[in-house]
Design a protein around this motif. Structure first.
Motif, PDB file in Angstrom:
ATOM      1  N   ARG A  83       0.824  -1.213   0.000  1.00  0.00           N
ATOM      2  CA  ARG A  83       0.000   0.000   0.000  1.00  0.00           C
ATOM      3  C   ARG A  83       0.855   1.257   0.000  1.00  0.00           C
ATOM      4  O   ARG A  83       0.366   2.357   0.209  1.00  0.00           O
TER       5      ARG A  83
ATOM      6  N   ASN B 126      -1.936   8.600   5.964  1.00  0.00           N
ATOM      7  CA  ASN B 126      -0.853   8.189   5.067  1.00  0.00           C
ATOM      8  C   ASN B 126      -1.414   7.866   3.682  1.00  0.00           C
ATOM      9  O   ASN B 126      -2.580   8.137   3.390  1.00  0.00           O
ATOM     10  N   GLY B 127      -0.576   7.270   2.834  1.00  0.00           N
ATOM     11  CA  GLY B 127      -0.959   7.040   1.446  1.00  0.00           C
ATOM     12  C   GLY B 127      -1.985   5.943   1.276  1.00  0.00           C
ATOM     13  O   GLY B 127      -2.531   5.756   0.198  1.00  0.00           O
ATOM     14  N   SER B 128      -2.245   5.183   2.348  1.00  0.00           N
ATOM     15  CA  SER B 128      -3.205   4.090   2.208  1.00  0.00           C
ATOM     16  C   SER B 128      -4.412   4.302   3.118  1.00  0.00           C
ATOM     17  O   SER B 128      -4.962   3.352   3.657  1.00  0.00           O
ATOM     18  N   GLN B 129      -4.803   5.566   3.265  1.00  0.00           N
ATOM     19  CA  GLN B 129      -5.981   5.929   4.059  1.00  0.00           C
ATOM     20  C   GLN B 129      -5.924   5.366   5.474  1.00  0.00           C
ATOM     21  O   GLN B 129      -6.938   5.009   6.065  1.00  0.00           O
TER      22      GLN B 129
ATOM     23  N   LYS C 262      -2.012   6.332  -2.435  1.00  0.00           N
ATOM     24  CA  LYS C 262      -1.245   7.435  -3.010  1.00  0.00           C
ATOM     25  C   LYS C 262      -0.232   8.053  -2.072  1.00  0.00           C
ATOM     26  O   LYS C 262       0.001   9.240  -2.080  1.00  0.00           O
ATOM     27  N   GLY C 263       0.395   7.263  -1.250  1.00  0.00           N
ATOM     28  CA  GLY C 263       1.443   7.830  -0.416  1.00  0.00           C
ATOM     29  C   GLY C 263       2.243   6.750   0.253  1.00  0.00           C
ATOM     30  O   GLY C 263       2.018   5.560   0.045  1.00  0.00           O
ATOM     31  N   LEU C 264       3.164   7.209   1.089  1.00  0.00           N
ATOM     32  CA  LEU C 264       4.061   6.274   1.757  1.00  0.00           C
ATOM     33  C   LEU C 264       3.372   5.563   2.905  1.00  0.00           C
ATOM     34  O   LEU C 264       2.489   6.110   3.548  1.00  0.00           O
TER      35      LEU C 264
END
Lengths: 457, 406
Positions: A167, B320-323, A186-188
């Motif tokens: 993810r 973060n990037g994965s909610q 959409k991120g780390l």
């Protein structure tokens, strides 16, 4: 006076088993770990790719059934049944290898490394994939270098899924820029980067900072799970190089080799050497490890670039590894394997167990003793202290299970012979007296299996 | 066989293999602790997200940091903070003044953000991780200061052996499913075998005593080979529910209605790195069920009870990037029970402006959560401030009493 054979069987193996050659010297013991893997030759499950295919098939049937396809329904049921059975059989394979491979030391090492690189399955895919992780990431690397094992474990799909690497996406990656709205990811996500440094390599006291964690998380982006295993998607990778522990990694284009290079550097770090050998000594010998032993193993680790057979050899050669038994408690899995070996259940009988029997006889009792094998409390694995296992609840469950297996498998065994065969010189007069004084055979056998002498090592 | 032994065996035979006839069962002495109050500590493992459970919905910055997570419809608490909807059934408890929160608290742990070190510090109650951090927990050290505390005074519930209660003072740990079906005679032999090994002796005796005391249903001996295993499995299946937080809470409540004054267990599942809206659901429901069960089962004892729910640290302010959210620093504590002055969010709120954050990423802790634990113990059990600052929470300045105990 405790003999070499007894110490080897308890400290470095799964106890005695009828008809198995006794370990007579260090070379023979080390060979168990360095020879070809005998366990995998008899008990091997499907690969990750085959298991992932099972999941895709299941999802196909599920979608079809949802749309009202009548033919899909029985297929869906069969698919569920197949994966449920797989769970039980995976457990059987893990036990079977430990019980019958004749390479007790290797099997104990497999348990140790699988625990060091713990994965805890969460999703259906991870549950289905569970058995392949040990077989693909851990077992082939037990007699190689720590770097090899680290690369295999940290990049195995089971680990990438467990620690959320799948993810994590570079915030400035091509994929993030193109798909800003549509894509959910959409991120780390720094989970894997953190645990690799904290748990797998440097140790929490190691020389890394939050910035290193962040940078490592950026470097690891692009590492995802493909249909047959780990996959690298350059489009997901954060562009540019990352500075981790004072060294630059990666650049444009991002490559999988840079990630492997980083992991291999971590494996060679002095903090990793100390962290890993300390854990090894704590697991096998004592919660309060002899500093001279730790120093010696650290030295060997560093001189051989983390060559594991050299480290094991140094451990077995060191006098501090041969102090008297009794420092540690057998964890539930070890206790169960040793008990089943002592009771001498044949491979044919063991292999014939139904999935229900496997669940009742292995999976549930393990959980009750406090060690549900698939659900370690976290990525740091199982506790080592005897106090964590020898609790009222733990003892009650060991007793209940010992009684049940003694009834089921004890047959006509005489408890007095059973105590001599399995505890040898560890059994004192009072234990022998108590065992002989039991009113029923199975209770006599239970007393042996529940004794401190059998449960400590 | 002498006469008394023959008589004893006849009695036990008459009772079948009833563990209640165990020779090891001794009548329990009721430990009279000078006060009648109860303390329950629930450790929330995995780092509960303070900003989602007790969300500062009144702060406009929240939505900027958390475009997805802030869409959750939090239930208004006091006009500024909102409760996570998955904990909605606790609203009556809040409204009745039996539930409160503390915002922006943490242990002294900083920067490395490891769950395991964080939890060790939380349970040990000390400032730094050291090699002996896992030797004793703060609740165990506190028992030493309570006159007339006995072994049954403190109870840890569930399969894990909690560090919080570990230490020199004898305490008890048990899971709701535990039982032992060994014949009384074999139990005597086992007791002999264990006598030379203190760890086994202690665990074995407790196992026999509790198994006898807590299980009225007895297992019938059967000729069927598989019967032992099947029985064990049936009990385990029944026990599977008991392993859930509600089951642990019910078991804890039963002990607390007797002589137990301190109980502890843990609820995991708070490590919500991805899709937090979904992943926080299970843990929240477990927590909700634990608190509701405690209130229902404790009856009038609930009025004398304080429940502290604490977690190792908070989570990142930004999603973060994965909610989900990653490991952070400042977190929240949950207070419940009739002994608590609820319907209030305690603590000094640091704000969410970037300059107000810890390391520009985490909620800034404005108090040490040990201060709240310390004052709870102080007010509930009359322990002296100086003793708490020396023995229970070494090197802690308790500060001013937040006065959240009635």
């Amino acid at each position: 006076m405790q003999s070499f054979a007894t110490k080897a069987a308890f400290r470095f193996g799964y106890g005695f088993a009828e008809g198995e050659a006794e370990v007579s010297d260090v070379e023979m013991l080390l060979a168990q770990a360095t020879d070809a893997d005998a366990g995998i030759a008899t008990y091997r499950g499907p690969s990750f790719g085959e298991r992932a295919q099972m999941m895709r098939t299941y999802l196909e049937y599920k979608r079809a059934a949802k749309k009202g396809d009548a033919e899909a329904k029985p297929l869906l049921r069969a698919s569920n049944k197949e994966r449920n059975a797989l769970r039980a059989v995976d457990m059987q394979r893990v036990f079977g290898r430990a019980m019958y491979s004749g390479q007790g030391f290797r099997e104990r090492l497999v348990f140790f490394w699988a625990d060091h690189f713990t994965v805890v399955p969460k999703s259906r895919l991870e549950q289905t994939a569970w058995g392949s992780y040990q077989e693909e990431a851990i077992r082939p690397n037990v007699n190689r270098s720590f770097g090899d094992m680290l690369v295999a474990a940290a990049t195995h799909p089971s680990m990438l899924l467990f620690l959320d690497q799948v993810r994590s996406i570079g915030p400035n990656s091509v994929a993030a820029k193109n798909n800003k709205k549509k894509r959910k990811v959409k991120g780390l996500n720094e989970n894997l980067a953190r645990e690799v440094m904290e748990l797998h390599t440097l140790g929490v006291g190691g020389a890394y900072s939050q910035t290193d964690v962040r940078q490592a998380a950026e470097l690891l982006t692009g590492l995802v799970v493909g249909p047959d295993g780990a996959n690298f998607l350059p489009r997901w990778a954060e562009p540019g190089s990352e500075a981790i522990l004072g060294k630059q990694y990666g650049g444009n284009p991002a490559r999988l080799d840079d990630i492997e290079g980083f992991l291999r550097d971590l494996a060679l770090h002095p903090d990793t050497a100390k962290h890993v050998v300390t854990k090894l000594v704590v697991h096998f010998i004592s919660d309060d490890p002899d500093p001279a032993l730790v120093d010696e193993l650290t030295r060997v680790y560093r001189n051989t670039d983390g060559d594991l057979p050299s480290v094991y050899g140094a451990m077995l050669d060191h006098p501090a590894s041969w102090v008297d038994l009794g420092q540690k408690a057998r964890q539930p899995f070890e206790f169960m394997v040793a008990s089943l070996r002592a009771l001498g259940i044949s491979r044919a009988d063991f292999d014939a167990f139904s999935t229900g029997q496997l669940r009742r006889g292995l999976t549930l009792p393990l959980a009750s003793m406090g060690q549900p094998l698939r659900s370690a409390p976290g990525p740091n694995g199982w506790p080592e202290e005897a106090e964590a296992w020898i609790t009222a609840q733990g003892i009650a469950s060991r007793l209940q299970w010992a009684l049940a297996v003694s009834r089921q498998l004890g047959g006509d065994r005489d408890p007095r012979e059973f105590v001599d065969a399995n505890l040898r010189e560890l059994a004192g007069e009072s234990l022998k007296f108590a065992v002989a004084g039991a009113e029923q055979r199975e209770e006599g056998l239970t007393l042996v299996l529940a004794s401190p002498e059998f449960n400590r090592r | 066989m002498d006469r008394s032994r023959r008589k004893f065996m006849a009695q036990t035979l008459a009772l079948g293999c009833s563990a209640a006839a165990s020779p090891l069962v001794t009548p329990v002495t009721f430990a009279s602790v000078p006060t009648d109050n109860r303390l329950v500590v629930i450790v929330l493992r995995g780092a509960m997200d303070a900003l989602d459970v007790v969300a500062p919905v009144g702060d406009p910055m929240l939505a900027k940091y958390r475009p997805n997570l802030s869409k959750t419809k939090h239930l208004d608490l006091d006009g500024f903070f909102g409760l996570h909807p998955e904990l909605g059934e606790l609203m009556p408890m809040w409204k009745a003044g039996e539930m409160g929160f503390v915002q922006a608290v943490s242990t002294p742990y900083r920067d490395k953000r490891s769950h395991f070190d964080g939890q060790d510090l939380l349970e040990a109650g000390v400032v730094e991780v050291s090699s002996d951090v896992r030797d004793s927990g703060w609740m165990n050290r506190m028992l030493d200061l309570i006159p007339e505390a006995k072994k049954d005074t403190a109870f840890s519930v569930g399969r894990e052996n909690m560090l919080l209660l570990r230490g020199a003072f004898p305490t008890t740990s048990w899971a709701p499913e535990g039982r032992v079906d060994l014949s009384p005679q074999a139990q005597l032999l086992l007791d002999k075998i264990y006598s030379k090994d203190p760890l086994f002796a202690q665990a074995g005796r407790t196992a026999m005593t509790l198994a006898a005391e807590l299980n009225t249903a007895q297992m019938a001996m059967s000729e069927d080979d598989d019967a032992g295993m099947n029985d064990m499995v049936n009990q385990m299946k029944e026990a599977a529910n008991a392993q859930k937080a509600g089951g642990l809470a019910a078991f804890a409540a039963a002990r607390l209605k007797e002589d137990t004054r301190f109980a502890t267990f843990s609820i995991g599942g708070w490590d919500t790195h991805q899709r937090q809206q979904r992943s926080i659901r299970n843990a929240s429901r477990e927590l909700q069920s634990a608190l509701l069960t405690l209130k229902a089962e404790l009856g009038s004892i609930w009025d004398k009870t304080c429940v502290l729910c604490m977690t190792e640290f908070g989570r990142t302010v930004r999603e973060n990037g994965s909610q989900g959210t990653d490991h952070g620093t400042g977190g929240a504590m949950i207070l419940a029970g009739g002994a608590v002055k609820g319907r209030k969010v305690y603590g000094k709120w640091p704000g969410l402006d970037e300059a107000d954050l810890y390391a520009r990423r985490d909620l800034m802790p404005t108090a040490d959560l040990r201060q709240y634990a310390g004052w709870a113990v102080h007010d509930l059990f009359g322990l002296a401030k100086a003793d708490l600052e020396r023995d229970v929470f070494p090197n802690l300045d308790l500060g001013d009493n937040p006065k959240f105990i009635r």
